[in-house]
Design a protein around this motif. Structure first.
Motif, short mmCIF file in Angstrom:
data_model
loop_
_atom_site.label_atom_id
_atom_site.label_comp_id
_atom_site.label_asym_id
_atom_site.label_seq_id
_atom_site.Cartn_x
_atom_site.Cartn_y
_atom_site.Cartn_z
N MET B 191 14.35 18.67 0.49
CA MET B 191 15.44 18.55 0.95
C MET B 191 15.61 19.73 1.99
SD MET B 191 16.32 15.67 0.54
CE MET B 191 15.79 14.50 -0.63
N GLU B 192 15.06 20.73 1.65
CA GLU B 192 15.34 22.09 2.70
C GLU B 192 14.60 22.10 3.81
OE1 GLU B 192 14.53 25.98 0.71
OE2 GLU B 192 15.83 25.47 -0.99
N THR B 193 13.38 21.67 3.75
CA THR B 193 12.56 21.53 5.06
C THR B 193 12.73 19.83 5.46
OG1 THR B 193 10.61 20.62 3.77
CG2 THR B 193 10.96 23.09 4.27
N ASN B 194 13.49 19.23 4.98
CA ASN B 194 13.75 17.83 5.63
C ASN B 194 12.41 17.13 5.40
OD1 ASN B 194 15.96 16.21 5.97
ND2 ASN B 194 15.57 16.05 8.35
N THR B 195 11.55 17.05 4.55
CA THR B 195 10.08 16.71 4.95
C THR B 195 10.00 15.77 3.54
OG1 THR B 195 9.48 18.91 5.81
CG2 THR B 195 7.71 17.34 4.84
N LEU B 196 9.28 14.58 3.82
CA LEU B 196 8.75 13.49 2.95
C LEU B 196 7.37 13.69 2.93
CD1 LEU B 196 9.79 10.82 1.50
CD2 LEU B 196 8.82 9.81 3.70
N SER B 197 6.68 13.68 1.52
CA SER B 197 5.49 13.74 1.08
C SER B 197 5.00 12.61 0.94
CB SER B 197 5.12 14.82 0.16
OG SER B 197 5.60 16.09 0.61
N CYS B 198 3.60 12.15 1.49
CA CYS B 198 3.33 10.94 0.99
C CYS B 198 1.79 10.90 0.70
CB CYS B 198 3.29 9.92 2.31
SG CYS B 198 4.86 9.40 2.90
N LEU B 199 1.42 10.29 -0.18
CA LEU B 199 -0.26 9.95 -0.55
C LEU B 199 -0.53 8.85 0.09
CD1 LEU B 199 -2.66 10.93 -1.96
CD2 LEU B 199 -1.83 9.73 -3.87
N ILE B 200 -1.40 8.74 0.80
CA ILE B 200 -2.01 7.73 1.69
C ILE B 200 -3.45 7.53 1.54
CG2 ILE B 200 -2.38 6.51 3.96
CD1 ILE B 200 0.41 7.97 4.60
N SER B 201 -3.98 6.21 0.98
CA SER B 201 -5.56 6.35 0.83
C SER B 201 -5.91 5.13 1.68
CB SER B 201 -6.04 6.08 -0.63
OG SER B 201 -5.45 5.00 -0.94
N PHE B 202 -7.37 5.21 2.22
CA PHE B 202 -7.91 4.23 3.09
C PHE B 202 -9.25 3.98 2.78
CE2 PHE B 202 -10.25 3.23 7.28
CZ PHE B 202 -9.75 1.92 7.17
N THR B 203 -9.76 2.94 2.26
CA THR B 203 -11.01 2.65 2.00
C THR B 203 -11.78 1.69 3.04
OG1 THR B 203 -11.06 3.23 -0.21
CG2 THR B 203 -12.83 1.95 0.37
N LYS B 204 -12.55 2.25 3.87
CA LYS B 204 -13.49 1.26 4.83
C LYS B 204 -14.04 0.32 4.13
CE LYS B 204 -14.58 0.05 8.88
NZ LYS B 204 -15.18 -1.21 8.64
N ARG B 205 -14.00 -0.88 4.80
CA ARG B 205 -14.93 -2.07 4.32
C ARG B 205 -16.14 -2.23 5.00
NH1 ARG B 205 -11.29 -6.81 5.13
NH2 ARG B 205 -10.15 -5.80 3.57
N GLY B 206 -17.24 -2.37 4.28
CA GLY B 206 -18.52 -2.72 5.01
C GLY B 206 -19.19 -1.14 5.55
N ASP B 207 -18.97 -0.95 6.90
CA ASP B 207 -19.59 0.10 7.11
C ASP B 207 -18.71 1.53 6.95
OD1 ASP B 207 -17.54 -0.53 9.26
OD2 ASP B 207 -19.08 -1.28 10.51
N SER B 208 -19.23 2.74 7.42
CA SER B 208 -18.45 3.71 7.03
C SER B 208 -17.68 4.10 8.24
CB SER B 208 -19.22 4.86 6.93
OG SER B 208 -20.04 5.46 7.99
N ILE B 209 -16.51 5.13 7.75
CA ILE B 209 -15.42 5.45 8.75
C ILE B 209 -16.37 6.50 9.68
CG2 ILE B 209 -13.64 7.29 9.05
CD1 ILE B 209 -12.67 6.39 6.14
N SER B 210 -17.25 7.24 9.31
CA SER B 210 -17.92 8.18 10.21
C SER B 210 -18.80 7.36 11.12
CB SER B 210 -18.50 9.17 9.23
OG SER B 210 -19.66 8.55 8.38
N SER B 211 -19.13 6.36 10.78
CA SER B 211 -20.13 5.48 11.91
C SER B 211 -19.37 5.20 13.18
CB SER B 211 -20.83 4.34 11.09
OG SER B 211 -19.68 3.28 10.80
N TYR B 212 -18.00 5.37 13.40
CA TYR B 212 -17.34 5.25 14.31
C TYR B 212 -16.89 6.33 15.16
CZ TYR B 212 -16.36 0.39 12.85
OH TYR B 212 -16.46 -0.86 12.18
N GLY B 213 -17.61 7.40 14.65
CA GLY B 213 -17.45 8.66 15.62
C GLY B 213 -16.90 9.94 14.69
N PRO B 214 -16.58 11.12 15.13
CA PRO B 214 -16.12 11.99 14.40
C PRO B 214 -14.46 12.06 14.13
CG PRO B 214 -16.70 12.98 16.71
CD PRO B 214 -17.08 11.35 16.60
#
Lengths: 185, 363
Positions: B191-214
């Motif tokens: 509340m002091e910094t007025n900040t919401l913390s989130c845990l977000i996860s993403f798993t790429k299906r099939g090919d990798s995330i990195s195969s699309y570039g950096p």
């Protein structure tokens, strides 16, 4: 020789243009025509006709990409020479490509069709651009250049099973894209 | 020619006029040398052993996991040591109008990424007014960002002020092919910094995330309250270059000399792919004849029995969610995303249906 120099030869009406084209791209164009017609003499005729068409087109045309320009002409000529009934009976290789491609198409009953070819091409183009380069190349080598599975597997270092699986996934993805857009062919 | 072939032939003819640069790029593409691929596969397996030896042999600097990651994964010292290349102190910040996105840390590999994300609201919109307290006096973290992961780099100026329709137009052709699995939870509020913390996860299906570039981009379309009303209209974006690395084991499943599938195992996920086969297509046809219309779960090959056995004989209990596809010709893609971290050196074997893959004999 650089493509621009070859195109310059066409524009200068120099017959060396044909020789330079054949030296640089002849084998590749022959391969493309053969993948479609499965006949060496017919493939040769298609490629020779393609050179003739290129000679008649440049000028006025000045293509940005020479190989696709020539390949599109060759592919169109080869498809025009294809005896579909013979292909069905004797040359299963190309009908396999057709059958695989049919997987990409949404069921006709589930979509309504008001689509122009250009709109469908735009969806397919966007889909291809969303793929990693290697997958895009595999898809196009199989479905644009009609390369046999065995050749493609060998060139990309895949087992045939793995290649089939990759192509299967890509067709499913394209089908999903087309379905989302409501495309029917 | 049958109807199916004719439809395919029509599409084959239609794509004749694809844009020339696509056709040129396919012709120019030079695949990696097959021998390099095979070496790489062996190299990946070897990498596990290499990491473990280093872990035991010497001390080295490791990134201290964020409180959010520690709370969620409860990692042991061994986990922190072994996954030292999987966690990255990113510290990237994007000012998006009145809102600020900060990626504190990421954890994962080239297919899976966890984000420790902060969203700082403007002072004019205090979080204590947006959130309710529950009966125990704790803040009920019931507002959530609606997010997408996208390949490439996007600047806030490119999306600022776009309405949903305009945003959809902008996103055309920018998404990952094949999609992926996404999980979002609000994990804390300051509340002091007025900040919401989130845990977000993403798993790429099939090919990798990195195969699309950096570059990878997190797009926050909007932030919603439990009723679905937007408390922050969005869109907001932050792009960064993930560096998370984790060993991955790759196995080919063979049957009578034929390659019938593959298994990919990392500390974060298990992915099984079984290729189309006449045998499974026949099993499907037989089941259909017996049972009538088949749903996904009733297909004979939909859910191969998949388990991971550890060296102590127990089964890994970490799988948190699964997804996949199975088609009539027997193609199966089966994916488990773990909610605990799996130490690969503790894996004895993987069971996929009737196939057993020995990973580590423990000797």
């Amino acid at each position: 020789m650089e493509d621009d120099s070859i195109i310059d030869l066409y524009w200068q009406r120099s017959e060396e243009a044909i020789t330079a084209t054949a030296d640089k791209y002849g084998q590749r164009l022959q391969g493309l025509a053969f993948n479609i017609t499965h006949s060496r003499p017919t493939a040769e005729e298609c490629v020779n006709d393609a050179y003739h068409a290129a000679w008649n087109s440049m000028p006025p045309q000045r293509p940005s990409y020479l190989l696709p320009f020539l390949a599109q002409i060759t592919r169109r000529l080869a498809l025009g020479r294809l005896d579909y009934e013979r292909a069905q009976k004797r040359d299963v290789r190309l009908t396999l490509v057709f059958d695989e491609l049919a997987d990409c198409l949404p069921a006709a009953a589930s979509v309504d069709s008001q689509w122009e070819d250009g709109q469908i091409l735009a969806v397919i183009g966007r889909f291809l651009r969303s793929l990693p380069a290697e997958q895009r190349a595999v898809f196009l080598c199989r479905y644009w250049y009609a390369e046999p599975l065995a050749d493609l597997a060998s060139r990309f270092g895949y087992s045939q099973s793995k290649l089939k699986s990759l192509l299967y996934r890509l067709r499913r993805q394209l089908r999903s894209e087309l379905e989302q857009e409501g495309v029917e062919l | 020619m049958n109807d199916n072939s004719q439809r395919g032939a029509a599409l084959f003819a239609l794509i004749q006029d694809l844009e020339p640069d696509l056709i040129q790029a396919a012709a120019d593409f030079v695949p990696p040398c097959p021998s390099v691929r095979r070496q790489r596969r062996r190299g990946l397996i070897g990498l596990v052993a290499g990491v473990l030896l280093l872990a035991g042999a010497c001390a080295y600097a490791v990134v201290e996991w964020s409180d959010l990651f520690r709370d969620h994964f409860q990692p042991s010292t061994v986990v922190i040591e072994q996954l030292r290349d999987s966690v990255e102190a990113v510290g990237a910040t994007a000012v998006c109008g009145d809102y600020i996105l900060t990626i504190n840390q990421t954890l994962g590999d080239s297919y899976t990424i966890y984000l420790d994300l902060d969203i700082t609201f403007p002072a004019s919109q205090p979080l204590w007014e947006l959130l309710q307290r529950d009966a125990a006096g704790e803040w009920d973290l019931s507002i959530l960002p609606w997010v997408d992961f996208l390949p490439g780099r996007i600047a806030y100026e490119e999306v600022a002020g776009l309405n949903p329709e305009q945003l959809e137009d902008f996103l055309q052709g920018r998404r990952f092919g094949g999609g992926g699995s996404l999980n979002i939870e609000a994990a804390g509020a300051d509340m002091e910094t007025n900040t919401l913390s989130c845990l977000i996860s993403f798993t790429k299906r099939g090919d990798s995330i990195s195969s699309y570039g950096p570059w990878l981009t997190l797009l926050v379309r909007e932030i919603n309250d439990p009723s679905g009303q937007a408390v922050a209209p969005g869109p907001y974006v932050i792009s960064w270059q993930p560096q998370n690395i984790s060993p991955q084991l790759e196995y080919v499943i063979s049957d009578s000399g034929q390659e019938v599938g593959q298994v990919l195992l990392s500390s974060f996920r298990l992915e099984v792919e079984l290729y189309p086969s006449e045998q499974r297509a026949a099993a499907y046809a037989a089941a259909k004849a017996e049972q009538g219309e088949l749903t996904f779960g009733s297909k004979p090959y939909s859910y191969p029995q998949v388990s991971v056995t550890l060296l102590d004989g127990s089964h890994f209990t970490g799988p948190g969610s699964f997804g996949g596809t199975a088609s009539d010709d027997g193609y199966v893609n089966y994916r488990l995303i773990f909610n605990e971290i799996l130490l690969l050196d503790q894996v004895a074997s993987i069971q996929v249906g009737d196939y057993t893959i020995i990973v580590n004999s423990g000797e």
